[in-house]
Scaffold this motif. Structure first.
Motif, mmCIF file in Angstrom:
data_model
loop_
_atom_site.group_PDB
_atom_site.id
_atom_site.type_symbol
_atom_site.label_atom_id
_atom_site.label_comp_id
_atom_site.label_asym_id
_atom_site.label_seq_id
_atom_site.Cartn_x
_atom_site.Cartn_y
_atom_site.Cartn_z
ATOM 1 N N VAL A 1 0.584 -1.297 -0.158
ATOM 2 C CA VAL A 1 -0.045 -0.507 0.352
ATOM 3 C C VAL A 1 0.634 1.657 -0.310
ATOM 4 O O VAL A 1 0.667 2.127 -1.028
ATOM 5 N N SER A 2 1.987 1.198 0.401
ATOM 6 C CA SER A 2 3.090 2.430 0.671
ATOM 7 C C SER A 2 3.784 2.777 -0.856
ATOM 8 O O SER A 2 3.849 3.713 -0.825
ATOM 9 N N GLN A 3 4.064 1.374 -1.677
ATOM 10 C CA GLN A 3 4.858 1.528 -2.457
ATOM 11 C C GLN A 3 3.226 2.517 -3.660
ATOM 12 O O GLN A 3 3.710 3.303 -4.538
ATOM 13 N N GLN A 4 2.365 2.172 -3.616
ATOM 14 C CA GLN A 4 1.699 3.004 -4.009
ATOM 15 C C GLN A 4 0.777 4.747 -3.232
ATOM 16 O O GLN A 4 0.848 5.653 -4.327
ATOM 17 N N PHE A 5 0.608 5.025 -2.547
ATOM 18 C CA PHE A 5 0.144 6.102 -1.863
ATOM 19 C C PHE A 5 1.587 7.033 -1.382
ATOM 20 O O PHE A 5 1.188 8.055 -1.074
ATOM 21 N N GLY B 1 14.044 1.843 -4.468
ATOM 22 C CA GLY B 1 13.578 0.925 -2.994
ATOM 23 C C GLY B 1 12.267 0.676 -2.926
ATOM 24 O O GLY B 1 12.047 -0.587 -3.209
ATOM 25 N N MET B 2 11.684 1.856 -2.380
ATOM 26 C CA MET B 2 9.950 1.838 -2.806
ATOM 27 C C MET B 2 9.442 0.771 -4.018
ATOM 28 O O MET B 2 8.126 0.302 -4.405
ATOM 29 N N GLY B 3 9.975 0.818 -5.269
ATOM 30 C CA GLY B 3 9.775 0.496 -6.568
ATOM 31 C C GLY B 3 10.566 -1.051 -6.700
ATOM 32 O O GLY B 3 8.831 -1.727 -7.026
ATOM 33 N N ASN C 1 -2.066 -4.092 -3.364
ATOM 34 C CA ASN C 1 -1.674 -2.931 -4.135
ATOM 35 C C ASN C 1 -2.072 -2.308 -5.171
ATOM 36 O O ASN C 1 -1.832 -0.766 -5.455
ATOM 37 N N TRP C 2 -3.198 -3.716 -5.986
ATOM 38 C CA TRP C 2 -3.758 -2.675 -7.486
ATOM 39 C C TRP C 2 -5.002 -1.599 -6.974
ATOM 40 O O TRP C 2 -5.010 -0.633 -7.579
ATOM 41 N N VAL C 3 -5.597 -2.134 -5.384
ATOM 42 C CA VAL C 3 -6.351 -1.248 -5.267
ATOM 43 C C VAL C 3 -5.932 0.538 -4.752
ATOM 44 O O VAL C 3 -6.331 1.097 -4.945
ATOM 45 N N SER C 4 -4.907 0.466 -3.749
ATOM 46 C CA SER C 4 -4.119 1.642 -3.924
ATOM 47 C C SER C 4 -4.125 2.021 -5.039
ATOM 48 O O SER C 4 -3.680 3.058 -5.240
ATOM 49 N N ASN C 5 -3.366 1.406 -5.161
ATOM 50 C CA ASN C 5 -3.178 2.594 -7.827
ATOM 51 C C ASN C 5 -4.036 3.133 -8.224
ATOM 52 O O ASN C 5 -3.958 3.927 -8.076
#
Length: 579
Positions: free
Chosen positions: A286-290, A471-473, A500-504
């Protein structure tokens, strides 16, 4: 795949080159399946440039940010469904058939978008493409990993991630190449059908995953494929290793309810160790997207225009910086993730992200308060019919360009013909006003205002990508491949991927609305604040999994110590909170 997705080191890359030189069939398998990653990257990246020209062709799209966001985000929505269907298809019909179906969906989506007569049809094509993206995102690396020798598996799987970022870079190049071709966005979106067709034809000549065949009782077929992958003296050893691994996996799956996904989910969340791993894995995803990455990857030309560059072609050319740096960052990650560790690399990455988002917020704030004035004389020379209705209704006409663009009536700013920072005209939005402005050899602004701060915004954007990508990528996916016990690996990885996809989808569907409602500067500062929260959560709840076998990770997650500061460092930087 035994052991999850392995990240390669230098030795593995050297072994990979040597082995694929001797056994070119391995490279053929990996690159053919890796085209799925290329399509994944291309179809998620190409819309950023195509959107500029779709806006020009459809006035309804230009006027409604929600429609722009929907065109972009429907591929993400489709990917959520595609990933779910792809997981079921992988188990039921095999990896190869799932990739073939993904190619068909990619191809159909590309053709539908290329001939789309309306925004609604473009959205339909994006949904088809999204289905393909969702399937390819999980199936291509799975096929590569199961058809690769264990010794070089990490290196070959990493090619898929590299092809994703390479596909995004290719999308920006293609966008730039078609800027002066009639049909612009139709070519940009339609050309994606070519690699889909190429992969479809290549996959028809390749076999199914040997591991999947073995699980289905087709041992002889699996053996024949392994003979093409491994040297003759290693085949029997690999067959035995695969047999033991499959038997253990089937046994573990049966213990948690192999045929009932709801039972698997309930048992995962009720198990303390698995729950802690899930919380850590989902926090990473979730952090990766937000932290706002896909506002950059999907909307970077728009962001460049918000920074004061009006030309579509200029915005596309400058956006190549972000995509190119993202690719470079992926390569950097391959070499440093095993040296610095997963958790440390994410924390360093987030510190850079927070700094650059704060800088972007400051730059856009400075640009807004220093935007050119709207001159009444400049505006009146275009005639009352062309004047922005909201500006015409004012008794006090002291307006800035930002006031013009954010007015209740959609308006555009026609810059001064001598110096774009001098007072310009606020005109009613539409092709007529734009053509009059451009015909007078002035620049037309509809997204952002003329500014001297554009170069600083581009620099901050570039440093943001450099901070994010290594890093986060990449690291959240590595953590999720290592943190779950074997028996729960599939179901937990699936839940984290959906998160991940929902956060995206949330970020993609709201970015333009936020910039319109709050302003560009507050939007980036909002992402900055979210990134600070992400840094705290990762520091507290995500353990270090570098170099640990699954058994040690599981033991580490059993401990009840609170991970914070010195207490955590005493235990391999890896004890998470007692939840």
């Amino acid at each position: 795949m035994e052991g999850g997705v392995e990240k390669p080191d230098r030795t593995e890359f050297r072994d990979c080159i040597n082995l694929t030189w001797k056994q070119p069939y391995i490279l053929r398998l990996a690159l053919s399946a890796g085209i799925g990653g290329l399509l994944f990257g291309y179809d998620t990246g190409v819309i950023s440039g195509a959107l500029l020209y779709i806006r020009d062709d459809f006035e309804s799209v230009e006027k409604k940010t929600f429609l722009q966001e929907t065109i972009v985000s429907m591929a993400v929505a489709g990917a959520i469904i595609g990933a779910g269907i792809g997981g079921w298809m992988n188990d039921r019909f095999g990896r190869r058939k799932t990739i073939l179906l993904a190619d068909v969906l990619f191809f159909i989506g590309a053709i539908v978008m290329a001939v789309a007569p309306s925004p609604g049809v473009i959205i339909l094509g994006r949904i088809f493409v999204g289905f393909g993206v969702g399937m390819a995102s999980m199936t291509s690396p799975l096929y590569i990993s199961e058809a690769s020798p264990a010794k070089i598996r990490g290196a070959l799987v990493s090619t898929n991630g590299l092809l994703i970022t390479g596909g995004q870079f290719l999308a920006y190049l293609v966008n730039l190449g078609f800027t002066r071709v009639p049909g612009t966005w139709r070519w940009m979106l339609g050309v994606a059908g070519i690699p889909a067709l190429v992969q479809f034809l290549l996959m028809l000549t390749l076999p199914e995953s040997p591991r999947w065949l073995y699980r289905k009782g087709r041992e002889e077929e699996a053996t024949q494929i392994l003979r093409k992958i491994y040297p003759a003296d290693k085949v029997e050893e690999e067959i035995e290793a695969m047999r033991q691994s499959v038997e253990m996996e089937v046994k573990e799956e049966g213990a948690i309810g192999e045929d009932n996904i709801l039972v698997k989910i309930r048992k995962a969340w009720s198990n303390v160790v698995v729950r802690r791993g899930l919380i850590a894995g989902i926090i990473c995803q979730v952090s990766q997207q937000f932290v706002g990455i896909n506002t950059v990857m999907y909307y970077s030309p728009t962001i460049v225009q918000l920074a004061g560059y009006a030309s579509n072609s200029t915005a596309l050319a400058l956006s190549l910086i972000t995509s190119g740096l993202n690719t470079v960052g992926t390569i950097i990650s391959i070499f440093f993730v095993d040296r610095f560790g997963r958790r440390r690399l994410m924390i360093i990455s987030l510190i850079g992200i927070i700094s650059m988002l704060a800088l972007l917020g400051g730059v856009f704030f400075a640009a807004s308060i220093h935007s050119p004035l709207v001159g009444s004389a400049e505006t009146s020379q275009f005639g009352s019919n062309s004047t922005c209705p909201a500006y015409k209704a004012l008794s006090d006409s002291k307006w800035h360009c930002t006031d013009c663009l954010r007015s209740s009536e959609r308006c555009g700013f026609c810059a001064h013909d001598g110096d774009k920072l001098l007072p310009g005209a606020c005109l009613a939005y539409g092709d007529a006003s734009k053509n009059i402005c451009v015909g007078d050899k002035r620049q037309w602004y509809s997204q952002g205002c003329p500014s001297n701060f554009g170069w600083l915004a581009l620099g901050a954007l570039a440093l943001y990508i450099i901070s994010y990508s290594p890093g986060m990528g990449t690291v959240p996916w590595i953590v999720n491949s290592e943190i779950y016990p074997l028996r729960f690996r599939g179901i937990c990885g699936g839940m984290a991927a959906v998160a991940n996809w929902v956060s995206n989808l949330i970020v993609t569907q709201t970015f333009l609305t936020l910039t319109q409602a709050l302003g560009t500067s507050p939007t980036f500062l909002l992402f900055c604040g979210i990134s600070v929260v992400a840094l705290v959560l990762i520091y507290l709840f995500v353990p270090e999994t570098k170099g640990l076998p699954f058994e040690e990770v599981e033991k580490m997650l059993e401990k009840k110590s609170v991970f914070f500061g010195r207490a955590g460092r005493k235990d391999r930087d890896g004890i998470i909170a007692n939840l």
